[in-house]
Design a protein around this motif. Structure first.
Motif, PDB file in Angstrom:
ATOM      1  N   ASP A 190      37.336  31.338  42.284  1.00 56.97           N
ATOM      2  CA  ASP A 190      37.497  30.414  41.164  1.00 56.97           C
ATOM      3  C   ASP A 190      36.346  29.414  41.093  1.00 56.97           C
ATOM      4  OD1 ASP A 190      39.010  29.417  38.938  1.00 56.97           O
ATOM      5  OD2 ASP A 190      39.551  27.704  40.205  1.00 56.97           O
ATOM      6  N   SER A 191      35.902  28.933  42.239  1.00 55.87           N
ATOM      7  CA  SER A 191      34.782  27.994  42.221  1.00 55.87           C
ATOM      8  C   SER A 191      33.475  28.693  41.852  1.00 55.87           C
ATOM      9  CB  SER A 191      34.645  27.288  43.570  1.00 55.87           C
ATOM     10  OG  SER A 191      34.262  28.204  44.557  1.00 55.87           O
ATOM     11  N   LEU A 192      33.306  29.949  42.252  1.00 57.03           N
ATOM     12  CA  LEU A 192      32.116  30.700  41.846  1.00 57.03           C
ATOM     13  C   LEU A 192      32.113  30.959  40.341  1.00 57.03           C
ATOM     14  CD1 LEU A 192      31.816  33.410  44.651  1.00 57.03           C
ATOM     15  CD2 LEU A 192      30.324  31.452  44.292  1.00 57.03           C
TER      16      LEU A 192
ATOM     17  N   TRP B  21      27.195  31.645  35.633  1.00 59.17           N
ATOM     18  CA  TRP B  21      27.780  32.758  36.370  1.00 59.17           C
ATOM     19  C   TRP B  21      28.820  33.464  35.505  1.00 59.17           C
ATOM     20  CZ3 TRP B  21      28.026  33.754  42.012  1.00 59.17           C
ATOM     21  CH2 TRP B  21      26.947  33.187  42.682  1.00 59.17           C
ATOM     22  N   THR B  22      28.751  34.765  35.457  1.00 60.83           N
ATOM     23  CA  THR B  22      29.758  35.553  34.746  1.00 60.83           C
ATOM     24  C   THR B  22      30.880  35.912  35.704  1.00 60.83           C
ATOM     25  OG1 THR B  22      28.650  37.632  35.260  1.00 60.83           O
ATOM     26  CG2 THR B  22      27.990  36.512  33.220  1.00 60.83           C
ATOM     27  N   ASN B  23      31.975  36.399  35.136  1.00 63.16           N
ATOM     28  CA  ASN B  23      33.101  36.813  35.979  1.00 63.16           C
ATOM     29  C   ASN B  23      32.722  37.963  36.896  1.00 63.16           C
ATOM     30  OD1 ASN B  23      34.914  34.905  35.090  1.00 63.16           O
ATOM     31  ND2 ASN B  23      35.796  36.234  33.521  1.00 63.16           N
ATOM     32  N   SER B  24      31.918  38.879  36.392  1.00 62.79           N
ATOM     33  CA  SER B  24      31.545  40.026  37.216  1.00 62.79           C
ATOM     34  C   SER B  24      30.628  39.612  38.369  1.00 62.79           C
ATOM     35  CB  SER B  24      30.875  41.096  36.364  1.00 62.79           C
ATOM     36  OG  SER B  24      29.696  40.597  35.774  1.00 62.79           O
ATOM     37  N   ARG B  25      29.738  38.671  38.123  1.00 65.34           N
ATOM     38  CA  ARG B  25      28.858  38.197  39.197  1.00 65.34           C
ATOM     39  C   ARG B  25      29.661  37.454  40.256  1.00 65.34           C
ATOM     40  NH1 ARG B  25      23.711  34.063  38.591  1.00 65.34           N
ATOM     41  NH2 ARG B  25      23.109  34.129  40.774  1.00 65.34           N
TER      42      ARG B  25
END
Length: 82
Positions: A25-27, A33-37
């Motif tokens: 969640d923090s990433l 930043w995308t969800n996939s990354r």
């Protein structure tokens, strides 16, 4: 194996999974930043969950409780910080 070893290992696995999800969640909230990354980065840390489960399952009770306390304290600190 005794029942408390399985219970302690399950608690450790759940705590490590919670920490992994909080890290994801923090990433995900980082700028650019995308969800996939974020998922790819967090997936590399997913190895810790089964490793922690097995570690607590195989060590003596006193050492298992120390291994459980570390992520429990981290989750508590993260909960107080937010």
């Amino acid at each position: 194996m005794r029942w408390w070893q399985w219970a302690a290992a399950t608690v450790e696995g759940v705590l490590l999974l919670v920490l992994l999800l909080l890290w994801f969640d923090s990433l995900r909230d980082r700028a650019g930043w995308t969800n996939s990354r974020a998922a790819a980065r967090a997936a590399s840390g997913a190895v810790v969950v089964p490793a922690g489960f097995i570690a607590v399952l195989l060590v003596p009770l006193w050492l298992g409780l120390i291994l459980i306390a570390v992520p429990a304290i981290a989750v508590g600190v993260m909960a107080m910080a937010s």
